[in-house]
Design a protein around this motif. Sequence first.
Motif: not given
Length: 307
Positions: A36-44, A59-62, A111-113
């Motif tokens: 899973a990867v969390g998408v964030t406003l700074p990256v956008v 943000e990644i989890a795996g 849940d983690a990301v």
Amino acid sequence: MRRVRYEHGGGPEVLFLEDAPVPEPGPGELLVRVEAVGVTLPVVRKVGEARGPVPLGGEIAGEVVSLGEGVTGHAPGDRVTGLAFGHGYADYALLRSAMASPVPDGASAVDAVALVRSGCVAYGALEAARPAPGESALVTAAASGVGHLALQLARLKGASRVVAAVSDGGKADFVRGLGADDVITYDREEWGEPVDYVLDAVGGDLLTPAVASLAPHGRLVAYSSGGGTVAAYDLLVGAKSVIGFQMGLIARERPELWEAWRRELWQLHGEGRLRVSVHAEFALEDAAKAHEVIGARSNLGKVVLIP
């Protein structure tokens, strides 16, 4: 493996999938099979502002696949989460071992990301405000991945009244469901009864009304990548303060503090006292659509990519 490439500036349409070799972990790094990867406003924002190819971190989890030289405390098969500074929108990503934290048994990668990085930002911003029990709080971007956690944490840390500031009145039911007492939209001329502290994730032109919403001796914590300025006179007349907070600085210089926050977040989540909301899960090839949601500020909670 597949990864998302960013080619030129101009908007989310510049994101596309490409084939790439699986990276080799260097000294102090973990190779993680990304779940899973969390998408964030700074990256956008980086996609919209940069003018050349840049890696899309996040943000990644795996699951840990292999270890670089000198790594201790981790082993293949461990499930971890953390912030990838290189290519994170990918089937496999490199994660600095110092930035990796364990995912508890039974917890999902989503849940983690949604919880750890966003939760630590929310927790740290709240700590920077030095909240006292019984004080009142206002949270901007209250329906965002960080904001919806900050709203709940303010209450958990003793806020007597929590005001949620959002871009769209259609988000009111969502933030009220998380415990907001009052909901305001940014276009209101008056933000209601003054509060003791503001947690601001927006910045820009919103800083002026945010400072105006503070009671005398109130504190505004700025943790946005949106910039902005504050007039000194607006602070002087009410003996108000603006405090900057940056999670990366804490992670580098106070890792023990970051670790303590992480443990408490998982505990609160496990006890059902801190709820994680995921707005949507997108396939890796739909990264542009995920960016559109974040860019439009239409999300209610976290936006996640699933490789």
